[in-house]
Design a protein around this motif. Sequence first.
Motif, PDB file in Angstrom:
ATOM      1  N   MET A 150     -27.584 -22.325  14.254  1.00 36.56           N
ATOM      2  CA  MET A 150     -28.072 -20.997  13.975  1.00 36.56           C
ATOM      3  C   MET A 150     -27.271 -19.997  14.801  1.00 36.56           C
ATOM      4  N   ILE A 151     -26.914 -18.906  14.176  1.00 38.33           N
ATOM      5  CA  ILE A 151     -26.184 -17.838  14.849  1.00 38.33           C
ATOM      6  C   ILE A 151     -27.017 -16.563  14.736  1.00 38.33           C
ATOM      7  N   VAL A 152     -27.295 -15.951  15.879  1.00 41.26           N
ATOM      8  CA  VAL A 152     -28.070 -14.716  15.927  1.00 41.26           C
ATOM      9  C   VAL A 152     -27.170 -13.612  16.470  1.00 41.26           C
ATOM     10  N   LYS A 153     -27.100 -12.521  15.747  1.00 43.00           N
ATOM     11  CA  LYS A 153     -26.345 -11.340  16.176  1.00 43.00           C
ATOM     12  C   LYS A 153     -27.245 -10.117  16.063  1.00 43.00           C
ATOM     13  N   ILE A 154     -27.048  -9.174  16.945  1.00 43.48           N
ATOM     14  CA  ILE A 154     -27.764  -7.908  16.857  1.00 43.48           C
ATOM     15  C   ILE A 154     -26.922  -6.957  16.022  1.00 43.48           C
ATOM     16  N   LEU A 155     -27.524  -6.454  14.937  1.00 47.58           N
ATOM     17  CA  LEU A 155     -26.834  -5.528  14.043  1.00 47.58           C
ATOM     18  C   LEU A 155     -27.034  -4.077  14.455  1.00 47.58           C
ATOM     19  N   ASP A 156     -28.238  -3.758  14.919  1.00 52.18           N
ATOM     20  CA  ASP A 156     -28.576  -2.376  15.223  1.00 52.18           C
ATOM     21  C   ASP A 156     -29.716  -2.359  16.229  1.00 52.18           C
ATOM     22  N   TYR A 157     -29.822  -1.266  16.953  1.00 59.08           N
ATOM     23  CA  TYR A 157     -30.925  -1.065  17.892  1.00 59.08           C
ATOM     24  C   TYR A 157     -31.033   0.414  18.190  1.00 59.08           C
ATOM     25  N   GLY A 158     -32.193   0.818  18.686  1.00 57.64           N
ATOM     26  CA  GLY A 158     -32.354   2.224  19.032  1.00 57.64           C
ATOM     27  C   GLY A 158     -33.777   2.692  18.873  1.00 57.64           C
ATOM     28  N   ASP A 159     -33.905   3.987  18.564  1.00 56.08           N
ATOM     29  CA  ASP A 159     -35.204   4.642  18.403  1.00 56.08           C
ATOM     30  C   ASP A 159     -35.429   4.980  16.942  1.00 56.08           C
ATOM     31  N   GLU A 160     -36.686   4.816  16.517  1.00 51.84           N
ATOM     32  CA  GLU A 160     -37.061   5.175  15.150  1.00 51.84           C
ATOM     33  C   GLU A 160     -38.535   5.546  15.153  1.00 51.84           C
ATOM     34  N   ASP A 161     -38.849   6.750  14.782  1.00 48.41           N
ATOM     35  CA  ASP A 161     -40.243   7.206  14.733  1.00 48.41           C
ATOM     36  C   ASP A 161     -40.978   6.937  16.046  1.00 48.41           C
ATOM     37  N   ASN A 162     -40.363   7.298  17.153  1.00 49.31           N
ATOM     38  CA  ASN A 162     -40.933   7.127  18.494  1.00 49.31           C
ATOM     39  C   ASN A 162     -41.158   5.663  18.873  1.00 49.31           C
ATOM     40  N   SER A 163     -40.470   4.750  18.223  1.00 48.66           N
ATOM     41  CA  SER A 163     -40.535   3.324  18.553  1.00 48.66           C
ATOM     42  C   SER A 163     -39.128   2.807  18.802  1.00 48.66           C
ATOM     43  N   LYS A 164     -39.025   1.832  19.674  1.00 51.83           N
ATOM     44  CA  LYS A 164     -37.751   1.154  19.929  1.00 51.83           C
ATOM     45  C   LYS A 164     -37.668  -0.037  18.981  1.00 51.83           C
ATOM     46  N   PHE A 165     -36.459  -0.327  18.496  1.00 54.25           N
ATOM     47  CA  PHE A 165     -36.306  -1.448  17.574  1.00 54.25           C
ATOM     48  C   PHE A 165     -34.983  -2.159  17.814  1.00 54.25           C
ATOM     49  N   ILE A 166     -34.927  -3.412  17.313  1.00 56.42           N
ATOM     50  CA  ILE A 166     -33.696  -4.189  17.252  1.00 56.42           C
ATOM     51  C   ILE A 166     -33.676  -4.887  15.895  1.00 56.42           C
ATOM     52  N   VAL A 167     -32.520  -4.861  15.232  1.00 54.29           N
ATOM     53  CA  VAL A 167     -32.335  -5.594  13.980  1.00 54.29           C
ATOM     54  C   VAL A 167     -31.436  -6.789  14.278  1.00 54.29           C
ATOM     55  N   TYR A 168     -31.952  -7.996  13.987  1.00 50.43           N
ATOM     56  CA  TYR A 168     -31.225  -9.241  14.204  1.00 50.43           C
ATOM     57  C   TYR A 168     -30.707  -9.773  12.867  1.00 50.43           C
ATOM     58  N   HIS A 169     -29.502 -10.299  12.875  1.00 52.09           N
ATOM     59  CA  HIS A 169     -28.855 -10.949  11.738  1.00 52.09           C
ATOM     60  C   HIS A 169     -28.820 -12.438  12.090  1.00 52.09           C
ATOM     61  N   VAL A 170     -29.466 -13.269  11.267  1.00 49.57           N
ATOM     62  CA  VAL A 170     -29.559 -14.703  11.557  1.00 49.57           C
ATOM     63  C   VAL A 170     -28.920 -15.469  10.410  1.00 49.57           C
ATOM     64  N   GLU A 171     -27.946 -16.314  10.745  1.00 46.66           N
ATOM     65  CA  GLU A 171     -27.294 -17.132   9.718  1.00 46.66           C
ATOM     66  C   GLU A 171     -27.176 -18.563  10.222  1.00 46.66           C
ATOM     67  N   GLY A 172     -26.781 -19.449   9.309  1.00 50.76           N
ATOM     68  CA  GLY A 172     -26.636 -20.858   9.659  1.00 50.76           C
ATOM     69  C   GLY A 172     -27.923 -21.647   9.509  1.00 50.76           C
ATOM     70  N   LEU A 173     -28.871 -21.098   8.740  1.00 47.85           N
ATOM     71  CA  LEU A 173     -30.140 -21.778   8.496  1.00 47.85           C
ATOM     72  C   LEU A 173     -30.155 -22.338   7.076  1.00 47.85           C
ATOM     73  N   SER A 174     -30.962 -23.364   6.869  1.00 46.11           N
ATOM     74  CA  SER A 174     -31.157 -23.879   5.511  1.00 46.11           C
ATOM     75  C   SER A 174     -32.064 -22.925   4.745  1.00 46.11           C
ATOM     76  N   ASN A 175     -32.081 -23.066   3.436  1.00 42.77           N
ATOM     77  CA  ASN A 175     -32.953 -22.221   2.612  1.00 42.77           C
ATOM     78  C   ASN A 175     -34.420 -22.398   2.983  1.00 42.77           C
ATOM     79  N   SER A 176     -34.818 -23.624   3.288  1.00 43.30           N
ATOM     80  CA  SER A 176     -36.222 -23.856   3.650  1.00 43.30           C
ATOM     81  C   SER A 176     -36.551 -23.228   5.014  1.00 43.30           C
ATOM     82  N   GLN A 177     -35.615 -23.238   5.945  1.00 44.41           N
ATOM     83  CA  GLN A 177     -35.842 -22.596   7.244  1.00 44.41           C
ATOM     84  C   GLN A 177     -35.949 -21.082   7.078  1.00 44.41           C
ATOM     85  N   ILE A 178     -35.078 -20.503   6.255  1.00 46.05           N
ATOM     86  CA  ILE A 178     -35.140 -19.069   5.997  1.00 46.05           C
ATOM     87  C   ILE A 178     -36.484 -18.701   5.374  1.00 46.05           C
ATOM     88  N   ALA A 179     -36.899 -19.481   4.383  1.00 46.89           N
ATOM     89  CA  ALA A 179     -38.180 -19.215   3.721  1.00 46.89           C
ATOM     90  C   ALA A 179     -39.338 -19.332   4.704  1.00 46.89           C
TER      91      ALA A 179
END
Length: 91
Positions: free
Chosen positions: A1-30
């Motif tokens: 599994m490979i995890v990368k951060i695509l984006d992060y910051g502030d949105e509507d007075n909340s902090k967020f992080i967007v993670y991109h996850v690859e290298g998983l099987s279809n059943s793991q993703i589901a």
Amino acid sequence: MIVKILDYGDEDNSKFIVYHVEGLSNSQIAFLDENLDEKTTVDGDVLKIKMYFESQLYPFQSDAAKIRLDDFIAREEIEMNVFLSSFLDEM
């Protein structure tokens, strides 16, 4: 599994992080898509997770994070990889 951060910051007075996850099987993703509480989207064989944080828990808020941002991003990617791996153990 490979995890990368695509984006992060502030949105509507909340902090967020967007993670991109690859290298998983279809059943793991589901499984993750159906069972994680966070906002998830699936694009082919990639799972994207958008996680919101309270200000005090946001990993990029400290002065040290601003100076050594690459280190903090790498640590956060590793921590998400460990979290997802342990979550998948329940599969």
